[in-house]
Design an enzyme around this catalytic site. Structure first.
Site, PDB file in Angstrom:
ATOM      1  N   GLY A  45      70.472  21.916  97.407  1.00  0.00           N
ATOM      2  CA  GLY A  45      71.789  21.470  97.850  1.00  0.00           C
ATOM      3  C   GLY A  45      71.765  21.229  99.353  1.00  0.00           C
ATOM      4  CD  GLN A  50      72.888  22.854 104.864  1.00  0.00           C
ATOM      5  OE1 GLN A  50      73.248  22.401 103.782  1.00  0.00           O
ATOM      6  NE2 GLN A  50      71.887  23.716 104.986  1.00  0.00           N
ATOM      7  CB  CYS A  98      70.871  28.668 103.842  1.00  0.00           C
ATOM      8  SG  CYS A  98      71.821  27.335 104.587  1.00  0.00           S
ATOM      9  CG  LEU A  99      67.424  23.488 102.781  1.00  0.00           C
ATOM     10  CD1 LEU A  99      67.646  22.009 102.467  1.00  0.00           C
ATOM     11  CD2 LEU A  99      65.964  23.865 102.580  1.00  0.00           C
ATOM     12  CG  HIS A 140      74.836  28.291  99.517  1.00  0.00           C
ATOM     13  ND1 HIS A 140      74.107  29.387  99.925  1.00  0.00           N
ATOM     14  CD2 HIS A 140      74.507  27.288 100.384  1.00  0.00           C
ATOM     15  CE1 HIS A 140      73.396  29.056 100.999  1.00  0.00           C
ATOM     16  NE2 HIS A 140      73.611  27.789 101.290  1.00  0.00           N
ATOM     17  CD  GLU A 141      74.424  23.573  99.415  1.00  0.00           C
ATOM     18  OE1 GLU A 141      74.654  23.149 100.562  1.00  0.00           O
ATOM     19  OE2 GLU A 141      73.405  24.225  99.129  1.00  0.00           O
ATOM     20  CG  HIS A 144      76.717  24.829 104.353  1.00  0.00           C
ATOM     21  ND1 HIS A 144      76.169  25.395 105.475  1.00  0.00           N
ATOM     22  CD2 HIS A 144      75.832  25.063 103.355  1.00  0.00           C
ATOM     23  CE1 HIS A 144      75.003  25.955 105.163  1.00  0.00           C
ATOM     24  NE2 HIS A 144      74.768  25.775 103.881  1.00  0.00           N
TER      25      HIS A 144
END
Ligand code: NI
Length: 183
Positions: A45, A50, A98-99, A140-141, A144
């Protein structure tokens, strides 16, 4: 085009993202770039903040988890102007990463069920309910978009234990296999 992923510590990750308007320029190109960026980083995701944009746009592809959860098969989706309008069900704990926070994984409690209203890539409106792993990844996404990171949702003790590693990431000291934007 592969875009750099903004790392923990960058202020854009703490902003509340805005709904986009229907005349948003080059939306298709942006979505393509977001998927490409996510795939090369081996993520499932990616949220627009991000990559430095304060827009309510998410891309998710859960195909890598189809063996563990059949509901993940062909779950490749775009969520634009996403708004979670209900969260309920049991709260389950599961490890997340998380990226934007490389090499850190912590258990996070999430509601098992959500209802989300959003536009798809053709700007068609949807109102859907998701459960289990899909609900977790969407939450989660979605976080953000509200400037929330998964490390905000772990216990104070765990947060203390990873504090120095988080500080290092925000200082740009991190090993990462993908292109990142250091603050
Ligand atoms: Ni994330």
């Amino acid at each position: 085009m592969i875009l750099p992923i903004y790392l923990y510590g960058h202020p854009v990750l703490r902003k509340t993202a805005r709904d986009i308007s229907p005349d948003y320029p080059n939306l298709n190109v942006l979505l393509e770039n977001m998927f490409e960026t996510m795939y090369q980083a081996e993520g499932i995701g990616l949220a627009a903040p991000q990559i430095g944009l304060e827009d309510r746009i998410l891309v998710i592809d859960l195909n890598p988890f189809k063996k563990e959860d059949p509901g993940c098969e062909n779950f490749k989706k775009v969520f634009i102007n996403a708004h979670i309008v209900e969260r309920d069900g049991e709260e389950n704990g599961m490890e997340e990463g998380c990226l934007s926070i490389p090499n850190i994984h912590e258990k996070v409690l999430r509601f098992n069920r959500i209802r989300i209203q959003y536009l798809d890539e053709n700007l068609q409106p949807h109102d859907e309910v998701y459960e289990g792993y899909r609900a977790r990844v969407i939450q989660h996404e979605y976080d953000h978009l509200d400037g929330i990171l998964f490390v905000d949702r772990i216990s104070g003790l765990r947060k203390q234990m990873i504090r120095s590693r988080l500080t290092k990431i925000s200082n740009g000291i991190v090993h990462c296999s993908y292109k990142v934007k250091r603050f």
